[in-house]
Design a protein around this motif. Structure first.
Motif, PDB file in Angstrom:
ATOM      1  N   ARG A  51       0.841  -1.188   0.000  1.00  0.00           N
ATOM      2  CA  ARG A  51       0.000   0.000   0.000  1.00  0.00           C
ATOM      3  C   ARG A  51       0.879   1.243   0.000  1.00  0.00           C
ATOM      4  NH1 ARG A  51      -3.570  -0.595   4.884  1.00  0.00           N
ATOM      5  NH2 ARG A  51      -4.606   1.173   3.909  1.00  0.00           N
ATOM      6  N   PRO A  52       0.341   2.421  -0.354  1.00  0.00           N
ATOM      7  CA  PRO A  52       1.140   3.649  -0.329  1.00  0.00           C
ATOM      8  C   PRO A  52       1.636   3.985   1.072  1.00  0.00           C
ATOM      9  CG  PRO A  52      -0.853   3.954  -1.625  1.00  0.00           C
ATOM     10  CD  PRO A  52      -1.000   2.629  -0.934  1.00  0.00           C
ATOM     11  N   ALA A  53       2.859   4.495   1.153  1.00  0.00           N
ATOM     12  CA  ALA A  53       3.468   4.797   2.451  1.00  0.00           C
ATOM     13  C   ALA A  53       2.688   5.848   3.220  1.00  0.00           C
ATOM     14  CB  ALA A  53       4.913   5.259   2.247  1.00  0.00           C
ATOM     15  N   GLU A  54       2.026   6.774   2.515  1.00  0.00           N
ATOM     16  CA  GLU A  54       1.306   7.846   3.206  1.00  0.00           C
ATOM     17  C   GLU A  54       0.052   7.359   3.924  1.00  0.00           C
ATOM     18  OE1 GLU A  54       0.142   8.197  -1.249  1.00  0.00           O
ATOM     19  OE2 GLU A  54       1.958   7.772  -0.062  1.00  0.00           O
ATOM     20  N   GLU A  55      -0.337   6.109   3.709  1.00  0.00           N
ATOM     21  CA  GLU A  55      -1.510   5.563   4.393  1.00  0.00           C
ATOM     22  C   GLU A  55      -1.148   4.885   5.716  1.00  0.00           C
ATOM     23  OE1 GLU A  55      -4.133   4.533   0.396  1.00  0.00           O
ATOM     24  OE2 GLU A  55      -3.638   2.931   1.816  1.00  0.00           O
ATOM     25  N   ILE A  56       0.135   4.841   6.033  1.00  0.00           N
ATOM     26  CA  ILE A  56       0.604   4.057   7.173  1.00  0.00           C
ATOM     27  C   ILE A  56       1.174   4.974   8.246  1.00  0.00           C
ATOM     28  CG2 ILE A  56       2.120   2.178   7.904  1.00  0.00           C
ATOM     29  CD1 ILE A  56       2.258   1.336   4.935  1.00  0.00           C
ATOM     30  N   ALA A  57       0.773   4.714   9.505  1.00  0.00           N
ATOM     31  CA  ALA A  57       1.324   5.480  10.626  1.00  0.00           C
ATOM     32  C   ALA A  57       2.410   4.699  11.345  1.00  0.00           C
ATOM     33  CB  ALA A  57       0.220   5.837  11.613  1.00  0.00           C
ATOM     34  N   GLY A  58       2.395   3.390  11.220  1.00  0.00           N
ATOM     35  CA  GLY A  58       3.375   2.571  11.926  1.00  0.00           C
ATOM     36  C   GLY A  58       3.247   1.123  11.508  1.00  0.00           C
ATOM     37  N   ALA A  59       3.534   0.223  12.434  1.00  0.00           N
ATOM     38  CA  ALA A  59       3.500  -1.204  12.150  1.00  0.00           C
ATOM     39  C   ALA A  59       2.065  -1.701  12.079  1.00  0.00           C
ATOM     40  CB  ALA A  59       4.277  -1.954  13.227  1.00  0.00           C
ATOM     41  N   GLY A  60       1.924  -2.984  11.749  1.00  0.00           N
ATOM     42  CA  GLY A  60       0.606  -3.593  11.731  1.00  0.00           C
ATOM     43  C   GLY A  60      -0.058  -3.502  13.095  1.00  0.00           C
ATOM     44  N   HIS A  61      -1.365  -3.326  13.099  1.00  0.00           N
ATOM     45  CA  HIS A  61      -2.074  -3.165  14.373  1.00  0.00           C
ATOM     46  C   HIS A  61      -3.482  -3.712  14.270  1.00  0.00           C
ATOM     47  CE1 HIS A  61      -4.437   0.105  12.619  1.00  0.00           C
ATOM     48  NE2 HIS A  61      -3.304   0.649  12.183  1.00  0.00           N
ATOM     49  N   SER A  62      -4.072  -3.968  15.422  1.00  0.00           N
ATOM     50  CA  SER A  62      -5.476  -4.339  15.497  1.00  0.00           C
ATOM     51  C   SER A  62      -6.304  -3.062  15.480  1.00  0.00           C
ATOM     52  CB  SER A  62      -5.734  -5.155  16.767  1.00  0.00           C
ATOM     53  OG  SER A  62      -5.389  -4.391  17.905  1.00  0.00           O
ATOM     54  N   THR A  63      -7.604  -3.177  15.704  1.00  0.00           N
ATOM     55  CA  THR A  63      -8.469  -2.007  15.728  1.00  0.00           C
ATOM     56  C   THR A  63      -8.008  -1.029  16.802  1.00  0.00           C
ATOM     57  OG1 THR A  63     -10.323  -3.369  14.999  1.00  0.00           O
ATOM     58  CG2 THR A  63     -10.850  -1.235  15.982  1.00  0.00           C
ATOM     59  N   LEU A  64      -7.881   0.249  16.418  1.00  0.00           N
ATOM     60  CA  LEU A  64      -7.436   1.289  17.337  1.00  0.00           C
ATOM     61  C   LEU A  64      -8.546   2.304  17.547  1.00  0.00           C
ATOM     62  CD1 LEU A  64      -3.842   1.959  15.937  1.00  0.00           C
ATOM     63  CD2 LEU A  64      -4.477   0.539  17.891  1.00  0.00           C
ATOM     64  N   PHE A  65      -8.974   2.481  18.790  1.00  0.00           N
ATOM     65  CA  PHE A  65     -10.033   3.424  19.127  1.00  0.00           C
ATOM     66  C   PHE A  65      -9.436   4.747  19.597  1.00  0.00           C
ATOM     67  CE2 PHE A  65     -13.736   0.762  18.781  1.00  0.00           C
ATOM     68  CZ  PHE A  65     -13.245  -0.518  18.929  1.00  0.00           C
ATOM     69  N   LYS A  66     -10.193   5.821  19.365  1.00  0.00           N
ATOM     70  CA  LYS A  66      -9.760   7.138  19.797  1.00  0.00           C
ATOM     71  C   LYS A  66     -10.967   7.942  20.252  1.00  0.00           C
ATOM     72  CE  LYS A  66      -6.656  10.896  18.393  1.00  0.00           C
ATOM     73  NZ  LYS A  66      -5.727  11.374  17.344  1.00  0.00           N
ATOM     74  N   THR A  67     -10.821   8.641  21.371  1.00  0.00           N
ATOM     75  CA  THR A  67     -11.935   9.413  21.910  1.00  0.00           C
ATOM     76  C   THR A  67     -12.163  10.684  21.099  1.00  0.00           C
ATOM     77  OG1 THR A  67     -10.452  10.520  23.459  1.00  0.00           O
ATOM     78  CG2 THR A  67     -11.613   8.575  24.259  1.00  0.00           C
ATOM     79  N   ARG A  68     -13.417  11.088  21.032  1.00  0.00           N
ATOM     80  CA  ARG A  68     -13.778  12.381  20.453  1.00  0.00           C
ATOM     81  C   ARG A  68     -13.520  13.471  21.498  1.00  0.00           C
ATOM     82  NH1 ARG A  68     -19.858  11.198  19.271  1.00  0.00           N
ATOM     83  NH2 ARG A  68     -19.545  10.020  21.194  1.00  0.00           N
TER      84      ARG A  68
END
Length: 277
Positions: A222-239
């Protein structure tokens, strides 16, 4: 024979859709996506809705944690004939050609195992907080690129909630809210920044649920700009101004949720220190 068994996706219809929506897909905010209403002949989804399993009728995978409260199928063997036949077609070469033309992603690969996908169902009070999806299919060693959601909710009112929300990459602003009405298809790019979810608890009447079909698509690289780091599971973030609450009875699930939020290298260090202490 069930009439759905006679239905085949029409490549000319799909080609017309891709041509019509390709530009809008690429330019959509906060990330490439499209919403297509009346996506399939209504009788096809009528049959699937008729056979859609109720919350207590199969062994659903149950998520009940601070960040998610929902049901998901675990195998195509839990699905009846009409559902399986449609899912197989949505994994077919005919449909992959449509997706590649629509999204300009080359080399799309479907998931015959429906990992994380298949049937989804949310009961009143359920939700799915803002998140980015797991980004690697570990069994196939492929990169996750696309989500397709097909909603099955007839006569769904605005005040029932259940909107799919698309947020900016910093989760500071909701850019789009999509009501999950019957025969509405949503397709969108999945990256390490494509935050989406159904964050508000469902308010539909008791006895009703939010039903959908979910399919995920991959590529080899995939394009490098779509990646933040290594492979990961689902990541949640608070609003903004949001906190995930929990209760003591969900201690293990809370621990799993917190683990999802910690970078793998920190988890490894923490485990190493705990082993030495």
């Amino acid at each position: 024979m069930n009439s759905t068994a006679l239905f085949c996706l029409d490549p000319d219809y799909l080609n017309d859709l891709a041509t019509k929506y390709k530009g809008a897909y690429a330019q959509a905010l906060p990330f490439p996506h499209i919403v297509i209403d009346n996506f399939l002949p209504e009788f096809v989804l009528d049959n699937i809705l008729t056979e859609f399993p109720q919350p207590g009728s199969i062994d659903w995978q149950k998520f009940d944690a601070p960040a998610e409260k929902k049901l998901a199928s675990t195998s195509e063997l839990q699905m009846a004939e009409a559902t399986r036949l449609l899912l197989y077609q949505l994994n077919s070469a005919t449909f992959i050609n449509f997706l590649e033309q629509l999204t300009s992603i080359e080399g799309i690969i479907p998931d015959p195992h429906f990992v994380g996908g298949g049937l989804h169902q949310i009961e009143p009070g359920g939700y799915l907080k803002m998140h980015v999806d797991f980004n690697r299919h570990t069994r196939l060693s492929l990169d996750r690129r696309l989500n397709l959601l097909l909603y099955l909710n007839k006569d769904w009112h605005e005040d029932y909630g259940g909107h799919l929300e698309l947020w900016d990459r910093d989760v500071t602003r909701c850019e789009k809210k999509i009501l999950p009405i019957f025969n509405r298809c949503v397709i969108f790019n999945t990256t390490d920044f494509s935050y989406h979810g159904h964050p508000e608890p469902l308010t539909c009447p008791e006895g009703r649920t939010r039903k959908s079909l979910a399919l995920y698509y991959y590529s080899n690289g995939r394009p490098a700009e779509e990646i933040a780091g290594a492979g990961h599971s689902t990541l949640f973030k608070t609003r903004p101004d949001e906190k995930f609450t929990s209760n003591k009875s969900s201690g293990t699930k809370v621990k799993t949720f917190v683990k999802k939020l910690i970078p793998p290298i920190l988890i490894d260090v923490r485990n190493h220190l705990s082993q030495k202490s």
